[in-house]
Design a protein around this motif. Structure first.
Motif, PDB file in Angstrom:
ATOM      1  N   PHE A  15       0.847  -1.235   0.009  1.00 27.90           N
ATOM      2  CA  PHE A  15       0.043   0.133   0.089  1.00 27.90           C
ATOM      3  C   PHE A  15       0.822   1.284   0.000  1.00 27.90           C
ATOM      4  N   LEU A  16       1.954   1.113   0.530  1.00 30.97           N
ATOM      5  CA  LEU A  16       2.875   2.392   0.488  1.00 30.97           C
ATOM      6  C   LEU A  16       3.769   2.236  -0.680  1.00 30.97           C
ATOM      7  N   VAL A  17       3.295   2.579  -1.833  1.00 34.28           N
ATOM      8  CA  VAL A  17       4.054   2.151  -3.217  1.00 34.28           C
ATOM      9  C   VAL A  17       4.205   3.234  -4.112  1.00 34.28           C
ATOM     10  N   TYR A  18       5.084   3.335  -4.945  1.00 35.10           N
ATOM     11  CA  TYR A  18       5.287   4.319  -5.868  1.00 35.10           C
ATOM     12  C   TYR A  18       5.604   3.881  -7.454  1.00 35.10           C
ATOM     13  N   LYS A  19       4.904   3.795  -8.233  1.00 31.99           N
ATOM     14  CA  LYS A  19       5.162   3.054  -9.651  1.00 31.99           C
ATOM     15  C   LYS A  19       5.176   1.574  -9.281  1.00 31.99           C
ATOM     16  N   LYS A  20       4.338   1.126  -8.447  1.00 33.27           N
ATOM     17  CA  LYS A  20       4.176  -0.333  -8.100  1.00 33.27           C
ATOM     18  C   LYS A  20       5.321  -0.909  -7.188  1.00 33.27           C
ATOM     19  N   LYS A  21       6.221   0.086  -6.958  1.00 37.23           N
ATOM     20  CA  LYS A  21       7.478  -0.602  -6.103  1.00 37.23           C
ATOM     21  C   LYS A  21       7.126  -0.018  -4.763  1.00 37.23           C
ATOM     22  N   PRO A  22       7.486  -0.872  -3.411  1.00 40.85           N
ATOM     23  CA  PRO A  22       7.557  -0.449  -2.161  1.00 40.85           C
ATOM     24  C   PRO A  22       8.226   0.989  -1.953  1.00 40.85           C
ATOM     25  N   ILE A  23       8.015   2.015  -1.157  1.00 38.41           N
ATOM     26  CA  ILE A  23       8.633   2.842  -0.726  1.00 38.41           C
ATOM     27  C   ILE A  23       9.721   2.573   0.363  1.00 38.41           C
ATOM     28  N   PHE A  24       9.112   1.917   1.465  1.00 44.80           N
ATOM     29  CA  PHE A  24       9.872   1.509   2.451  1.00 44.80           C
ATOM     30  C   PHE A  24      10.280   0.218   2.473  1.00 44.80           C
ATOM     31  N   ASN A  25      11.347  -0.188   3.070  1.00 43.15           N
ATOM     32  CA  ASN A  25      11.874  -1.355   3.288  1.00 43.15           C
ATOM     33  C   ASN A  25      10.841  -2.074   3.994  1.00 43.15           C
ATOM     34  N   PRO A  26      10.220  -3.065   3.791  1.00 43.15           N
ATOM     35  CA  PRO A  26       8.902  -3.733   4.409  1.00 43.15           C
ATOM     36  C   PRO A  26       9.535  -4.272   5.736  1.00 43.15           C
ATOM     37  N   ALA A  27      10.589  -4.814   5.959  1.00 44.24           N
ATOM     38  CA  ALA A  27      10.886  -5.419   7.176  1.00 44.24           C
ATOM     39  C   ALA A  27      10.989  -4.380   8.194  1.00 44.24           C
ATOM     40  N   ALA A  28      11.920  -3.150   7.884  1.00 43.52           N
ATOM     41  CA  ALA A  28      12.376  -2.044   8.681  1.00 43.52           C
ATOM     42  C   ALA A  28      11.121  -1.263   9.045  1.00 43.52           C
ATOM     43  N   TYR A  40      12.529   7.826  -2.689  1.00 38.21           N
ATOM     44  CA  TYR A  40      11.100   7.995  -3.211  1.00 38.21           C
ATOM     45  C   TYR A  40      11.060   9.809  -3.915  1.00 38.21           C
ATOM     46  N   LEU A  41      11.300  10.585  -2.798  1.00 39.99           N
ATOM     47  CA  LEU A  41      11.093  12.010  -3.475  1.00 39.99           C
ATOM     48  C   LEU A  41      12.086  12.170  -4.709  1.00 39.99           C
ATOM     49  N   LYS A  42      13.235  11.555  -4.654  1.00 40.75           N
ATOM     50  CA  LYS A  42      14.075  11.840  -5.830  1.00 40.75           C
ATOM     51  C   LYS A  42      13.551  11.031  -6.980  1.00 40.75           C
ATOM     52  N   LYS A  43      12.891   9.954  -6.981  1.00 40.11           N
ATOM     53  CA  LYS A  43      12.428   9.210  -8.053  1.00 40.11           C
ATOM     54  C   LYS A  43      11.220  10.126  -8.699  1.00 40.11           C
ATOM     55  N   ARG A  44      10.397  10.723  -7.857  1.00 41.35           N
ATOM     56  CA  ARG A  44       9.281  11.509  -8.041  1.00 41.35           C
ATOM     57  C   ARG A  44       9.727  12.534  -8.843  1.00 41.35           C
ATOM     58  N   SER A  45      10.875  13.260  -8.283  1.00 41.40           N
ATOM     59  CA  SER A  45      11.006  14.627  -8.849  1.00 41.40           C
ATOM     60  C   SER A  45      11.803  14.384 -10.283  1.00 41.40           C
ATOM     61  N   VAL A  46      12.652  13.300 -10.408  1.00 43.47           N
ATOM     62  CA  VAL A  46      13.038  12.760 -11.720  1.00 43.47           C
ATOM     63  C   VAL A  46      11.959  12.648 -12.703  1.00 43.47           C
TER      64      VAL A  46
END
Lengths: 272, 159
Positions: free
Chosen positions: A99-112, A251-257
């Motif tokens: 659920f916390l995803v950007y372009k189908k990839k997780p934003i946060f390391n799931p285990a952390a 995530y913010l970098k990917k989004r700005s690019v």
């Protein structure tokens, strides 16, 4: 995919390393509770992962990511943690992955993310028993050998070195100027946790950058944020806080690019 | 994503190891101090245990009554500390007529949350003993707390 081929995949490497650590730690600590916890975390994570994939109508793939997440959680949480809490932590982790995803990839390391959430909700303490924190110092060799193999396979050496270098330099400065508790952080069981984290959590491919330069920045930011949290508050969750902040930066970098690319495309098409 | 050259891996590993080593040695004096404090505490416990003290004051008080002997423990508040590789705890234990009447955590230096062991002082008073039940998921904090209470009790002992 055959088993022989799977073993050579990045996830295969990490899964085997985690499984080997689980066995070594269970033997070293003479405690089978950790295996029970690992089974619970993997089972809960895999079930939730499969259900969410079905709901999202995704193509069937092996839930190896959920297996790795479950194993990491079980290796970090104390073996005395109740199986309900262990299972809930794995479920939180997998929910964040979906659920916390950007372009189908997780934003946060799931285990952390799961472990951080678990700490906030259940006040769970981490023992890092799977990093051999209370066993003989030489067992760190297992972490280093496994870690180097994984980092080499998934091409993540730049961020591992950047993270460890920054952490150690900052801790050395803390020790020199008598700030915080650098003594503990540089010795077992904390150093075991730091190495385990650097090699097996920080390097998670979907939530960490690929380019060398980005990897170095990511490793530096994660280490700096985590060590500052440790210097100010102590505790054990500083590594996870650092990683979540590093993930947020990625995530913010990917989004700005991606935004700048959209703008450039728009600019080109309007000037044609 | 280019695979890192072996030479660079060795060079970077050496640099990271050097940073670690400098940090390790810059904190060594402090670590030795902490370790010797821990050893002193352990040797004190061993000495007291050898002389037959189990830490259960209530039982001892009963024996004392039977023997009509003097108080085994001094009245007052005594500070004890307990530490392990996950941090340290300091407690203040108040004794009156061989009974534990109050236990306070005076300093929390563990890397875990203090809320994990918030019920333990009450358990010490209830059981009249340092031997409290291990808190699930907070084994290290419980052990350090038990050691700290035992340390305070040992200090209260009449020679």
């Amino acid at each position: 995919m055959t088993l022989k081929k799977w073993i050579k995949t990045p996830k295969g490497y990490v899964a085997i390393a985690m499984f080997a650590f689980l066995i070594i730690a269970a033997i070293g600590y003479k405690d089978s509770h950790g295996i029970k916890n690992a089974f619970t975390a993997v089972f809960a994570g895999v079930i939730v992962d499969i259900i969410l994939n079905i709901i999202k109508r995704r193509k069937w793939t092996l839930p190896e990511g959920a297996v790795i997440t479950g194993l990491i959680i079980a290796l970090i949480l104390s073996t005395a943690t109740s199986i309900l809490v262990v299972g809930a932590t794995a479920v939180f982790a997998i929910l964040s992955k979906h659920f916390l995803v950007y372009k189908k990839k997780p934003i946060f390391n799931p285990a952390a993310f799961g472990l951080l959430f678990s700490f906030l909700f259940f006040k769970t303490g981490q023992s890092w028993w799977g990093a051999f924190g209370d066993l003989s110092v030489w067992t760190i060799l297992f972490l280093l050998v496994g870690g180097y193999m994984v980092a080499n396979r998934i091409h993540k050496f730049p961020q591992v070195f950047s993270f460890l270098g920054t952490t150690f330099v900052m801790l050395a400065l803390m020790g020199y100027f008598n700030i915080g508790d650098a003594v503990d952080a540089l010795r077992p069981p904390f150093i075991n946790g730091t190495l385990f984290f650097a090699f097996f959590m920080l390097t998670d491919p979907p939530t960490s950058p690929a380019k060398d330069k980005d990897q170095v920045i990511f490793g530096f930011l994660t280490a700096a944020a985590g060590t500052l949290v440790y210097a100010a508050f102590g505790g054990l969750i500083y590594l996870f806080i650092g990683l979540c902040l590093g993930n947020l930066y990625t995530y913010l970098k990917k989004r700005s690019v991606s935004k700048s690319m959209v703008n450039r495309k728009g600019f080109i098409s309007t000037h044609r | 994503m280019v695979k890192m050259d072996k030479k660079w891996v060795i060079l970077c590993s050496t640099a990271v190891a050097a940073a670690y080593t400098s940090g390790f040695y810059s904190t060594e004096t402090q670590a030795v101090k902490m370790e010797s404090a821990q050893h002193n505490q352990i040797s004190l416990h061993t000495k007291v245990q050898q002389s037959g003290t189990t830490g259960n004051i209530a039982n001892y008080a009963l024996n004392q009554q039977n023997k009509k002997a003097k108080q085994k423990y001094k009245d007052g508040t005594f500070t004890g500390s307990g530490m392990n590789r996950r941090g340290d705890i300091q407690v203040a234990v108040t004794l009156r007529k061989d009974k534990i009447v109050d236990v306070q955590i005076s300093n929390w230096g563990m890397h875990y949350s203090e809320s994990d062991v918030v019920d333990l002082p009450g358990q010490v008073i209830q059981r009249q003993s340092a031997n409290v039940g291990i808190v699930s998921g907070a084994t290290y904090s419980t052990e350090a707390f038990t050691d700290a209470v035992q340390d305070a009790i040992n200090q209260a002992q009449n020679s």
